[in-house]
Design a protein around this motif. Structure first.
Motif, PDB file in Angstrom:
ATOM      1  N   CYS A  71       0.605  -1.316  -0.280  1.00 47.61           N
ATOM      2  CA  CYS A  71       0.348  -0.024  -0.146  1.00 47.61           C
ATOM      3  C   CYS A  71       0.972   0.992   0.434  1.00 47.61           C
ATOM      4  CB  CYS A  71      -0.744  -0.106   1.183  1.00 47.61           C
ATOM      5  SG  CYS A  71      -2.254  -1.261   0.973  1.00 47.61           S
ATOM      6  N   VAL A  74       0.207   5.117  -1.041  1.00 49.26           N
ATOM      7  CA  VAL A  74      -1.497   5.014  -0.540  1.00 49.26           C
ATOM      8  C   VAL A  74      -1.410   6.064   1.009  1.00 49.26           C
ATOM      9  CG1 VAL A  74      -3.900   3.759  -0.425  1.00 49.26           C
ATOM     10  CG2 VAL A  74      -2.016   3.209  -1.527  1.00 49.26           C
ATOM     11  N   ASP A  75      -2.470   7.176   1.219  1.00 54.72           N
ATOM     12  CA  ASP A  75      -3.106   7.489   1.958  1.00 54.72           C
ATOM     13  C   ASP A  75      -4.041   7.576   2.601  1.00 54.72           C
ATOM     14  OD1 ASP A  75      -2.987   9.331   4.337  1.00 54.72           O
ATOM     15  OD2 ASP A  75      -2.035  10.820   3.339  1.00 54.72           O
ATOM     16  N   THR A  76      -4.242   7.059   3.423  1.00 56.93           N
ATOM     17  CA  THR A  76      -6.014   6.924   4.688  1.00 56.93           C
ATOM     18  C   THR A  76      -6.556   7.870   5.179  1.00 56.93           C
ATOM     19  OG1 THR A  76      -5.407   5.313   6.090  1.00 56.93           O
ATOM     20  CG2 THR A  76      -5.862   4.087   3.372  1.00 56.93           C
ATOM     21  N   VAL A 119      -5.302  -1.899   2.780  1.00 60.40           N
ATOM     22  CA  VAL A 119      -5.249  -1.067   4.383  1.00 60.40           C
ATOM     23  C   VAL A 119      -6.497  -1.047   4.584  1.00 60.40           C
ATOM     24  CG1 VAL A 119      -5.501   1.349   2.728  1.00 60.40           C
ATOM     25  CG2 VAL A 119      -3.721   0.823   5.204  1.00 60.40           C
ATOM     26  N   ASN A 139      -3.117   2.810  10.499  1.00 60.74           N
ATOM     27  CA  ASN A 139      -3.762   2.067   9.530  1.00 60.74           C
ATOM     28  C   ASN A 139      -2.569   0.575   9.940  1.00 60.74           C
ATOM     29  OD1 ASN A 139      -0.940   1.777   8.066  1.00 60.74           O
ATOM     30  ND2 ASN A 139      -1.506   3.492   7.533  1.00 60.74           N
TER      31      ASN A 139
END
Ligand SMILES: *[C@@H]1O[C@H](CO)[C@@H](O)[C@H](O)[C@H]1NC(C)=O
Ligand SMILES: *[C@@H]1O[C@H](CO)[C@@H](O)[C@H](O)[C@H]1NC(C)=O
Length: 150
Positions: A71, A74-76, A119, A139
């Protein structure tokens, strides 16, 4: 004459962030579409009288967004993906001599998630010293397995 005094905010001042960790599932655990899993959200006991309010648990596929099996990038923090749970967070002592607090949430992995990395994110909301709003997103990367094999 005005005497201008610059007051520098001490950025390190504030109550230690009451960070939670995702104790389960472990990083890179394989989970399957349709499977019920336990998400164990732990934190150390509050030193500052912080009050836990709520968590939201979400999952987002990283397939096509990051190098295969990861991931990365990738920023959640602004998008936790499909919500699996949202509600009160009232962690209890782990016991057995440990001071940590935990709460287990059972959630179901959505059927539509493609095989590959995804994620799992936990948005945690609290109040520091009972009054200062605090929001963090933590995460854990998991691997969605082939559901035919499940
Ligand atoms: C997960 O958390 C780490 C540490 O805060 C961060 O570096 C990473 O960007 C986050 N990953 C996602 C997918 O949000
Ligand atoms: C909470 O979940 C963790 C991880 O699955 C497990 O090891 C632990 O026994 C659970 N605790 C309780 C009280 O169910």
């Amino acid at each position: 004459m005005f005497k201008i005094v610059f007051v520098l905010a001490a950025l390190a001042c504030c109550a230690a962030a009451q960070n939670v960790i995702i104790a389960a599932p472990p990083a890179l655990a394989t989970v399957f579409p349709g499977q019920s899993i336990v998400v164990d959200i732990d934190r150390v006991p509050s030193l500052t009288g912080s009050q836990d309010v709520a968590v939201a648990i979400g999952i987002k596929s990283c397939v096509g967004l990051a190098p295969a099996g990861t991931c990365d990038g990738v920023d959640t923090s602004g998008d936790i993906g499909t919500p699996l749970f949202s509600g009160p967070y009232t962690p209890q002592p782990v016991g057995n001599g440990h001071s940590d607090l935990f709460q287990n949430f059972t959630v179901t992995i959505p059927q539509f998630l493609p095989e590959g990395a995804a994620v799992l994110s936990v948005a945690h909301f609290g109040l520091i010293i009972g009054e200062e709003p605090f929001l963090e997103v933590v995460n854990q990367t998991v691997i969605i397995g082939n559901d035919a094999a499940f």
